[in-house]
Design an enzyme around this catalytic site. Structure first.
Site, short mmCIF file in Angstrom:
data_model
loop_
_atom_site.label_atom_id
_atom_site.label_comp_id
_atom_site.label_asym_id
_atom_site.label_seq_id
_atom_site.Cartn_x
_atom_site.Cartn_y
_atom_site.Cartn_z
CE1 TYR A 158 81.81 96.59 37.34
CE2 TYR A 158 82.37 93.85 36.04
CZ TYR A 158 81.14 95.61 36.50
OH TYR A 158 80.27 95.60 36.62
CE LYS A 165 77.15 94.57 36.58
NZ LYS A 165 75.11 94.15 36.80
P1 NAP Z 1 73.13 102.86 40.32
O1 NAP Z 1 72.07 103.54 39.88
O2 NAP Z 1 73.55 102.81 41.93
O3 NAP Z 1 71.67 101.53 40.58
C1 NAP Z 1 72.34 100.56 40.63
C2 NAP Z 1 70.42 100.26 41.13
O4 NAP Z 1 70.58 99.22 42.40
C3 NAP Z 1 69.84 101.07 42.59
O5 NAP Z 1 69.39 101.36 42.51
C4 NAP Z 1 69.79 100.08 44.15
O6 NAP Z 1 69.02 100.60 44.81
C5 NAP Z 1 70.22 98.83 43.45
N1 NAP Z 1 70.36 97.95 44.23
C6 NAP Z 1 71.59 97.75 44.91
N2 NAP Z 1 71.06 96.52 45.77
C7 NAP Z 1 69.88 96.09 45.82
C8 NAP Z 1 68.56 95.54 46.73
N3 NAP Z 1 69.19 94.51 47.61
N4 NAP Z 1 66.83 95.34 46.40
C9 NAP Z 1 66.90 96.55 44.87
N5 NAP Z 1 67.68 96.56 44.30
C10 NAP Z 1 68.94 97.04 44.85
O7 NAP Z 1 73.74 102.62 38.82
P2 NAP Z 1 74.26 102.06 37.62
O8 NAP Z 1 74.61 102.41 36.78
O9 NAP Z 1 72.38 102.80 37.03
O10 NAP Z 1 73.29 100.19 38.20
C11 NAP Z 1 72.23 99.35 36.74
C12 NAP Z 1 72.67 98.78 36.52
O11 NAP Z 1 73.97 98.93 35.08
C13 NAP Z 1 74.02 97.55 37.01
O12 NAP Z 1 73.50 96.05 36.72
C14 NAP Z 1 75.03 98.09 36.94
O13 NAP Z 1 76.16 96.89 37.35
C15 NAP Z 1 75.01 98.92 35.30
N6 NAP Z 1 76.09 98.71 34.47
C16 NAP Z 1 76.48 100.02 35.08
C17 NAP Z 1 77.76 100.74 34.10
C18 NAP Z 1 77.53 102.10 34.81
O14 NAP Z 1 79.03 102.59 34.65
N7 NAP Z 1 77.76 102.34 35.93
C19 NAP Z 1 78.17 99.83 33.40
C20 NAP Z 1 77.77 98.77 32.97
C21 NAP Z 1 76.75 98.55 33.68
P3 NAP Z 1 69.29 101.57 45.69
O15 NAP Z 1 70.50 102.36 45.79
O16 NAP Z 1 68.07 101.74 46.26
O17 NAP Z 1 70.25 100.37 46.93
#
Ligand code: NAP
Length: 258
Positions: A158, A165
């Site tokens: 990570y 984070k």
């Molecule tokens: P995700 O579907 O890949 O979402 C991540 C988002 O970040 C995507 O929509 C991506 O957009 C966007 N992003 C990245 N760079 C960007 C930029 N420069 N400008 C605008 N948007 C940008 O994955 P997710 O897991 O749902 O993540 C959402 C949040 O939840 C994140 O903060 C992640 O760290 C958090 N989270 C996830 C988990 C997990 O296990 N999945 C657990 C805890 C927290 P594009 O794809 O269009 O680049």
């Protein structure tokens, strides 16, 4: 009446149907909210168009690469030109260069550190600054971001995202203090692991899912719907006395000693 019924919300971070931000968007739409969704660039818009067509009220789709000040300014210029104002903001954007999520942490480059912190933590500050005046016109608002326990504890690979984070969660507390006087609340959902696009960038992610299933108090993994229901609580008036907090939606993994 639902908590977000008739409210207007901006949701940043919908990449595809697995995105946690998409689970929140679907739940908010079903509850009667009017949504604005953003996409990072034209290449990714097509995907969002298809998803948006499945919502009950057509959302406004606007471009925003959160690492570009001009994109953020254009987004809020556009929203300021409308009469609705904003009631809530969901921030679900995060990114770190792939090599930083597999190499030893000591190998983290200055550039990878800068990008991870910029996209995953600073963006919340910039978006909150843009959203605040629009929320003030509505008498206040609620901002929710998404974090992970890697901010506080070490998880394999990570790496710099954990540092980002930690910065994000600290920013939530400072933003809560700054914006509280304007009736704007700022909170974090710290979600357990869910298989999404962002998660697929972390080497050995399925191993993390297995450990959570085995050790969490509820002996299961969470999914987008768990996160979305908690987001509805934090976005709506039922959580009116809560700000600056990290709320764990992790099936009780964090509280276990072993
Ligand atoms: P995700 O579907 O890949 O979402 C991540 C988002 O970040 C995507 O929509 C991506 O957009 C966007 N992003 C990245 N760079 C960007 C930029 N420069 N400008 C605008 N948007 C940008 O994955 P997710 O897991 O749902 O993540 C959402 C949040 O939840 C994140 O903060 C992640 O760290 C958090 N989270 C996830 C988990 C997990 O296990 N999945 C657990 C805890 C927290 P594009 O794809 O269009 O680049």
């Amino acid at each position: 009446m639902s908590d977000v019924q008739g409210r207007t919300g901006l949701i940043v971070g919908v990449a595809n149907k697995r995105s946690l931000a998409w689970a929140i968007a679907q739940r908010a739409d079903a509850a009667g909210a009017q949504l604005v969704l953003t996409y990072q660039n034209e290449r990714l818009k097509e995907n969002l168009d298809e998803l948006a067509a499945t919502l009950s009220r057509p959302p406004l789709l606007l471009p925003c690469d959160v690492s570009r000040d001009e994109d953020i300014a254009a987004l809020f210029d556009h929203l300021s030109g409308r009469s609705e104002g904003l009631d809530f903001l969901v921030h679900g954007a995060a990114f770190a260069p792939r090599e930083a999520l597999s190499a030893p942490f000591t190998q983290t480059s200055r550039e990878a550190f800068r990008i991870a912190l910029d996209v995953s933590a600073y963006s919340l500050i910039a978006l909150a600054r843009g959203a605040a005046p629009l929320m003030v016109t509505r008498g206040g608002g609620s901002i929710v971001t998404l974090s992970y326990l890697g901010s506080d504890r070490v998880f394999p690979n990570y790496n710099v995202m954990g540092v980002a984070k930690a910065a994000l969660e600290s920013s939530v507390r400072y933003l809560a203090a700054d914006l509280g006087t304007q009736g704007i609340r700022v909170n974090t959902i710290s979600a357990g692991p869910v298989k999404t696009l962002a998660a697929s960038g972390i080497s050995g992610f399925s191993g993390i899912l297995q450990v959570y299933r085995d050790r969490a108090a509820l002996k299961r993994n969470i999914d987008g719907s768990d996160v979305a229901d908690t987001a509805m609580f934090l976005l709506g008036p039922a959580s009116r006395g809560i700000t600056g907090e990290v709320l764990y939606v992790d099936a009780g993994y964090r509280v276990m000693g072993m």
